[in-house]
Motif scaffolding. Structure first.
Motif, short mmCIF file in Angstrom:
data_model
loop_
_atom_site.label_atom_id
_atom_site.label_comp_id
_atom_site.label_asym_id
_atom_site.label_seq_id
_atom_site.Cartn_x
_atom_site.Cartn_y
_atom_site.Cartn_z
N LEU B 24 -11.41 24.87 1.30
CA LEU B 24 -10.73 23.58 1.25
C LEU B 24 -11.72 22.42 1.23
CD1 LEU B 24 -7.52 23.78 3.44
CD2 LEU B 24 -7.78 23.71 0.97
N THR B 25 -12.73 22.53 2.06
CA THR B 25 -13.75 21.48 2.08
C THR B 25 -14.35 21.30 0.69
OG1 THR B 25 -14.29 22.14 4.32
CG2 THR B 25 -15.84 20.70 3.22
N LEU B 26 -14.71 22.43 0.11
CA LEU B 26 -15.33 22.37 -1.21
C LEU B 26 -14.33 21.84 -2.24
CD1 LEU B 26 -18.01 23.03 -2.44
CD2 LEU B 26 -17.18 25.30 -3.00
N ALA B 27 -13.08 22.30 -2.15
CA ALA B 27 -12.07 21.88 -3.11
C ALA B 27 -11.85 20.38 -3.03
CB ALA B 27 -10.76 22.63 -2.87
N LEU B 28 -11.75 19.86 -1.81
CA LEU B 28 -11.54 18.42 -1.65
C LEU B 28 -12.73 17.64 -2.21
CD1 LEU B 28 -9.89 18.17 1.87
CD2 LEU B 28 -8.90 17.58 -0.33
N GLY B 29 -13.92 18.11 -1.86
CA GLY B 29 -15.12 17.43 -2.33
C GLY B 29 -15.20 17.44 -3.84
N ILE B 30 -15.07 18.61 -4.42
CA ILE B 30 -15.18 18.75 -5.87
C ILE B 30 -14.01 18.03 -6.56
CG2 ILE B 30 -15.06 20.39 -7.79
CD1 ILE B 30 -17.73 20.43 -6.49
N GLY B 31 -12.82 18.18 -6.00
CA GLY B 31 -11.64 17.56 -6.59
C GLY B 31 -11.80 16.05 -6.66
N ALA B 32 -12.15 15.45 -5.54
CA ALA B 32 -12.31 14.00 -5.50
C ALA B 32 -13.40 13.56 -6.47
CB ALA B 32 -12.64 13.54 -4.08
N ASN B 33 -14.50 14.30 -6.44
CA ASN B 33 -15.62 13.96 -7.29
C ASN B 33 -15.24 14.03 -8.77
OD1 ASN B 33 -18.42 13.27 -6.92
ND2 ASN B 33 -18.84 15.10 -8.13
N THR B 34 -14.57 15.11 -9.13
CA THR B 34 -14.18 15.27 -10.53
C THR B 34 -13.20 14.19 -10.95
OG1 THR B 34 -14.38 17.64 -10.17
CG2 THR B 34 -13.38 16.94 -12.23
N ALA B 35 -12.24 13.91 -10.09
CA ALA B 35 -11.22 12.93 -10.44
C ALA B 35 -11.86 11.57 -10.70
CB ALA B 35 -10.19 12.83 -9.32
N ILE B 36 -12.66 11.12 -9.76
CA ILE B 36 -13.26 9.80 -9.92
C ILE B 36 -14.22 9.80 -11.10
CG2 ILE B 36 -14.69 8.04 -8.83
CD1 ILE B 36 -12.07 8.28 -7.52
N PHE B 37 -14.99 10.87 -11.21
CA PHE B 37 -15.97 10.92 -12.28
C PHE B 37 -15.27 10.94 -13.64
CE2 PHE B 37 -19.97 13.22 -13.98
CZ PHE B 37 -20.45 12.01 -14.42
N THR B 38 -14.13 11.62 -13.72
CA THR B 38 -13.37 11.65 -14.97
C THR B 38 -12.99 10.23 -15.39
OG1 THR B 38 -12.44 13.80 -14.42
CG2 THR B 38 -11.27 12.51 -16.08
N VAL B 39 -12.40 9.50 -14.43
CA VAL B 39 -11.96 8.15 -14.76
C VAL B 39 -13.17 7.26 -15.06
CG1 VAL B 39 -10.75 6.15 -13.89
CG2 VAL B 39 -9.92 8.42 -13.35
N PHE B 40 -14.20 7.42 -14.23
CA PHE B 40 -15.44 6.67 -14.42
C PHE B 40 -15.98 6.88 -15.84
CE2 PHE B 40 -20.01 6.02 -13.74
CZ PHE B 40 -20.00 4.86 -12.99
N HIS B 41 -16.03 8.13 -16.23
CA HIS B 41 -16.55 8.49 -17.54
C HIS B 41 -15.66 7.92 -18.64
CE1 HIS B 41 -17.08 11.30 -20.99
NE2 HIS B 41 -18.33 11.12 -20.69
N GLU B 42 -14.36 8.08 -18.45
CA GLU B 42 -13.40 7.64 -19.45
C GLU B 42 -13.49 6.12 -19.66
OE1 GLU B 42 -10.68 8.88 -22.18
OE2 GLU B 42 -11.86 10.09 -20.80
N VAL B 43 -13.61 5.40 -18.57
CA VAL B 43 -13.58 3.95 -18.65
C VAL B 43 -14.94 3.37 -19.00
CG1 VAL B 43 -13.15 1.82 -17.35
CG2 VAL B 43 -11.68 3.81 -17.00
#
Ligand SMILES: Nc1ncnc2c1ncn2[C@@H]1O[C@H](COP(=O)(O)OP(=O)(O)O)[C@@H](O)[C@H]1O
Ligand SMILES: [Mg+2]
Lengths: 234, 832
Positions: B24-43
């Motif tokens: 769960l720790t890893l999932a939350l970390g990776i999930g949050a990171n991927t989500a923000i990075f996705t939007v960051f990259h997109e924008v």
């Protein structure tokens, strides 16, 4: 000094209740040196734990120097034990992270004794047990016999009335064992009541009285024999 | 190998608490990171999906743009007039092509279903210059853009073709009604292409020459003073940005000189600088022009920073968890070594377990990331119906995070494996317990201190943003925001001429007033708290502006009922009435700010005359009333001088934003309003209906997004820290059972033992907090631009952080401490 009447102790494992001490009646007078013997699993350690007041789960009556231990709560028992009882273990139970001197100081640290007085007591004790040179070493740097010496020093530093020892020489070879036994005798002669558990007849001979446990029953008591004899004489 | 894998699985199953926590720790970390990075990259990072995006440049300039009218506000120097675009396109030599475009909104009727959609008005070479092909039919061509109103054709976006027309090829050459005019669908743009404007998703593309129909009431193709187009050019192969910019400067200066001849007023200095101090600026445009990106840049950077902190925390947390576990298995490994297991083999076992954890956690994280990202994008998109950015983590982002999760887990399973290499064998074997690793113990404490510190950082950030949001929401807007429903209606988008519009709008207004739930209804050309503004130059009776100052005020056109609907009080004079019309004296209301600033007091302003426009304009508008101040553009903005003109007195106006003050909740009124309007005129399209409270939420949507995410991150961080702390402490306490037993046998009281455990943690926590607090104050300076009425050093926030952290630490420590206190010395001291 100690009087037990109908003392009983059992362990409950699942639905079965195993009795480890059964209707123990035992009187120990001040200045005695008692040896507890018996086969493995007979209840010797259990008896010692009751005496040390580490165990609360027994029934019956238990008087310690006019105090009814059975009527005390956990805290009062701990308080009484802290002041008047010292304990020595088969596997020494020294704290690995503390030096010899710090280990010896441990019982004092749980009492309201001024620091300077504590230091003096520790120095005295180190001196008495001839381990001054080892005071800054850690337990792992000592031999088994030396570790048990520290264990005993720790048990008597606060000058307890009662010294309890559960197979103190179980992990030592005979030469070291002899030293320890002589130490016990000396302490006993200075007035400390001693109760030791041992499997060794040789060790038992240092004592003044031997009791034997079997399956939780008090099976034999040399003092009892003497007492009976006295009664008969009278 | 398979056997190792099976064994690893068994090991993980045997310790479910550990496994679940780590995954769960890893999932939350990776999930949050991927989500923000996705939007960051997109924008911020993604290139436009066009041919060779690196060759694209956006044209802008420096220099005065006084005397011009631009409809967008913001950075006027990014926009050009159509004649200027033509000159630049035809006279420059360094580009292989140059396009212009602008955003529009049109009413589209397909099969009698009216709909309001985003559109883009583009030059005929738009698709050619970008290198975007047609998915069906053809794209727009230069030939569509030769004759004014000569080519009523439209190209669909691929998404629109898909959602509205089910990819049907039959729609080609069909006719669609745009603002009441028939247009022929000639093709569909390539899939994946949205617009040359980043973050804009038009559904329809129109040729520039159709301006008058696409933007009803506007006819500016020949107007040099009307700047409204963004201009993008493609560099000729081999031409650098700098070369092109240098080459453009002489052309630009000559065009400016030409333009100056049409400007009659202005000081000598102004006239000289108009040419001399102006030059052309080319901006790299591979990612597409995007005003939205500039708004989002700082918030996204902040979020990215926070998510990186969170990722760092995940790493530390996992390491400490894995170390605890390795230590607990110290004896197992010692025994394995003693039995002759090769060290490499034991290492491999640990690596496989680590990889397994990484795969599980990372996989789960990548699963939740798109959901998190889409929530985020929906926030960014505000009230738009369509998400402005795609959220599937693609390409770079995906691989980055897969590599990250595997890397993290590998690295951190190596750490304990490394530790296992070091201790001497017989040490580990001789020990009764597995407390072999004094160094590991120290590391675990450091890890906890770091986690607590990072939590404090995230918490204090979250605290500042929550306080900011709170302050923003507590702002006095000057209007009564409850029970207020807003929406826009523009008859010109349904084919009505400007002359007919006033009648339609009056009809709408009385229909709404007649609804049983309506208390008041009024309209304005200038919606409030939506970032809109309608600034106008103004002449004021008896007031001569100091040299160089241009009196510009907010000047919405309103209908009667507007003030009551919004709950703005009338302070002096009279309100607008239905009698104020085209044939009567032009009138205006002004706000208190205006009246005080230019006349000294509300009373003194009454009866005076003003005019919109340049200095020579005749003062023909009379001030008839003064109303209370209210915020206009946004919640952050202060009150500006405002002049309210009468909508009915300007016949070329068409669109209105209506506000209805309702008796019930405004949400309940929505359906009644829609039904009433449909009954009145089914051609009318109702746009962006929302309550004022929703509008305010939208207006602070960036702040809300940051606050929400910051709080989420902080919570995740806290939770992770608590779990890590609990794990380490529980382990340490279990390790210390013997010690605790000995201490109790020697006379330690139970409370003393609890104190021992808690004190230990308190010390660690204190160090973590003590280091983090000053750092958080320093870092908060970077957040300053996003804060509102909150200082980076905010004692309340800091105290709150410390309290929350302390409570969390104590809660996580309480259980192990209790367990320590309930150690039975007789059991702890038993020797097998
Ligand atoms: N914590 C315990 N739970 C269950 N049974 C116990 C526990 N401690 C001791 N016993 C049982 O009590 C009996 C007596 O143990 P003990 O007093 O240690 O014997 P001795 O010291 O004479 O070898 C043994 O059968 C032992 O298995
Ligand atoms: Mg025993």
């Amino acid at each position: 000094m100690i009087e037990m009447k109908n003392l009983e102790r059992s362990y409950r494992t699942g639905h079965t209740e195993t009795w480890v001490l059964r209707r123990i009646n035992l009187t120990i007078r001040e200045g005695e040196f008692v040896t507890v013997m018996g086969p493995s699993g007979a209840g010797k350690s259990s008896l010692l734990n009751v005496l040390a007041m580490l165990d609360d789960q027994w029934r019956g009556e238990f008087y310690f120097a006019d105090h009814g231990v059975h009527a005390m709560n956990r805290k009062q028992r701990a308080e009484l034990a802290r002041r008047r009882i010292g304990m020595v273990f088969q596997s020494y139970h020294l704290l690995d992270d503390l030096t010899v001197a710090e280990n010896i100081d441990l019982p004092l640290s749980y009492k309201d004794i001024p620091k300077s007085e504590r230091q003096a007591l520790v120095a005295d004790t180190l001196d008495r047990f001839n381990i001054v040179g080892k005071k800054d070493l850690f337990p792992s740097q000592l031999s088994g016999g030396q570790q048990q010496l520290v264990g005993i020093a720790r048990a008597v530093i606060h000058k307890p009335d009662l010294l309890l020892a559960d197979e103190p020489t179980g992990n030592l070879h005979s030469e070291q064992a002899k030293e320890i036994m002589q130490l016990f005798r000396a302490l006993n002669e200075q007035g400390t009541t001693v109760v030791q558990v041992t499997h060794s007849e040789t060790n038992a001979e240092y004592g003044t009285r031997t009791i034997e446990l079997r399956d939780g029953w008090l099976y034999r008591d040399t003092a009892g024999l003497e007492a009976n004899v006295a009664e008969v004489k009278a | 190998m398979m056997q190792d894998l099976r064994y690893a699985l068994r090991q993980l199953r045997r310790t479910p608490a550990f496994t679940v926590t780590a995954v769960l720790t890893l999932a939350l970390g990776i999930g949050a990171n991927t989500a923000i990075f996705t939007v960051f990259h997109e924008v911020l990072l993604r290139s436009l999906p066009v041919q060779m995006p690196g060759e694209l440049v956006q044209l802008s300039y420096i220099g005065s743009n006084m005397g011009r009218i631009n409809i967008f506000g913001g950075d006027g120097t990014d926009y050009f007039s159509y004649p200027m675009y033509q000159d630049l396109r035809d006279k420059s030599t360094v580009f292989s092509g140059m396009l212009s475009d602008t955003e529009a909104q049109v009413g589209a009727v397909w099969k009698n279903q009216p709909e309001l959609v985003n559109a883009e008005l583009v030059s005929g070479n738009y698709f050619d210059v970008l290198g975007v092909n047609a998915a069906a039919g053809r794209t727009l061509l230069p030939s569509d853009d030769r004759v004014k109103e000569g080519s009523p054709v439209v190209v669909l976006s691929y998404d629109y073709w898909k959602t509205r027309f089910a990819l049907s090829p039959a729609v080609l050459n069909e006719s669609i009604l745009i603002n009441g005019h028939p247009f022929v669908i000639v093709g569909v743009a390539a899939s994946g292409f949205h617009s040359a404007i980043n973050g804009f998703k038009p559904k329809l593309f129109f040729p520039m020459m159709m301006e008058a129909q696409v933007m009803p009431g506007q006819d500016k193709l020949a107007d040099r003073r009307f700047v409204w187009l963004t201009v993008v050019a493609r560099l000729k192969p081999g031409v650098s940005l700098a070369t092109a910019q240098a080459a453009m400067t002489p052309l630009w200066k000559s065009l400016r000189a030409e333009e100056l001849t049409s400007i009659t007023r202005g000081s000598a200095k102004f006239r000289e600088e108009f040419v001399a101090k102006s030059s052309m600026i080319l901006k790299e445009n591979s990612k597409g022009f995007s005003p939205l990106r500039d708004d989002l840049k700082t918030p996204l950077m902040i979020l990215m920073g926070m998510v990186l902190l969170l990722a760092a925390m995940t790493c530390v947390n996992l390491t400490s968890l894995l170390l605890v576990r390795a230590a607990a298995r110290g004896r197992e490994f010692a025994v394995r070594y003693a039995l002759g297991a090769a060290r490499g083999r034991v290492m491999r076992q640990m690596l496989i377990e680590g990889l397994l954890l990484g795969t599980l956690g990372g996989g789960l994280g990548l699963l939740i990331a798109p959901m998190a990202a889409s929530i985020l994008v929906r926030r960014i998109s505000g009230s738009e119906n369509d998400a402005l950015y795609s959220v599937a983590p693609g390409g770079v982002v995906l691989w980055f995070n897969i590599a990250l999760s595997l890397g993290i887990s590998l690295l951190f399973s190596m750490a304990p494996a490394w530790q296992m290499m070091k201790p001497s064998l017989n040490e580990a074997l001789r020990q009764q317990s597995a407390s072999t690793l004094g160094g590991a113990q120290r590391f675990r404490r450091t890890a906890i201190a770091i986690q607590i510190g990072l939590s404090v950082l995230l918490l204090s950030g979250a605290g500042l943003f929550v306080r900011t949001l709170h302050k923003l929401k507590a702002q006095n807007m000057g209007i009564a925001t409850d029970h207020l429903l807003g929406f826009a209606i523009d008859p010109s988008l349904s084919g009505y001429s400007a002359k007919e519009s006033l009648g339609v709008q009056n009809g709408v207004r009385s229909a709404l007033a007649g609804l049983p739930g309506t208390k008041w209804v009024g309209g304005t050309t200038d919606p409030v708290l939506s970032g809109n503004q309608e600034r106008r130059s103004l002449q004021i009776e008896g007031y001569s502006a100091p040299q160089g100052e241009d009196v510009a005020v907010e000047a919405p056109h309103i209908t009667p009922g507007y003030m009551e609907a919004l709950g703005i009080p009338l302070i002096a004079g009279r309100d607008l009435s239905e009698a104020d019309g085209v044939n009567t004296q032009k009138v205006a209301l002004v706000n208190q700010n205006f009246a005080t600033k230019y006349f000294g007091s509300p009373q003194k302003a009454l009866g005076h005359y003003i005019a919109t426009g340049g200095p020579a304009t005749k003062l023909d508008i009379q001030i008839i009333g003064v109303v209370g101040d209210s915020k206009h553009r946004g919640v952050r903005e202060g009150v500006v001088s405002t002049v309210y003109l009468a909508f009915a007195q300007y016949p070329d106006l068409s669109g209105l934003q209506f506000y209805v003050r309702t008796l019930q909740t405004p949400e309940m009124a929505e359906n009644n309003v829609r039904a009433a309007l449909h009954g009145l005129d089914s051609k009318l399209v109702v746009d962006s209906m929302k309550t004022m409270d929703e509008q305010i939420d939208d207006s602070v949507s960036n702040e809300r997004m940051i606050a929400l995410l910051a709080v989420s991150f902080a919570l995740v961080a806290l939770l992770t820290t608590a779990v890590g702390l609990y794990g380490v402490l529980a382990y340490a306490t279990a390790q210390r059972t013997r010690e605790i037993g000995i201490r109790m046998a020697l006379g330690a009281q139970r409370m003393a033992v609890v104190r021992l455990v808690l004190l230990d943690m308190a010390k660690v926590a204190l160090i973590g907090i003590a280091v983090a607090l000053p750092v958080s104050v320093l870092m908060a300076r970077w957040l300053r631009s996003q804060l509102f009425e909150v200082q980076p050093f905010d004692p309340l926030t800091l105290i709150g952080c410390v309290v929350v952290t302390a409570v969390m630490v104590m809660a996580a420590a309480a259980l192990p401490a209790r367990r320590a206190a309930s150690v039975e010395p007789t059991k702890a001291l038993r020797t097998e």
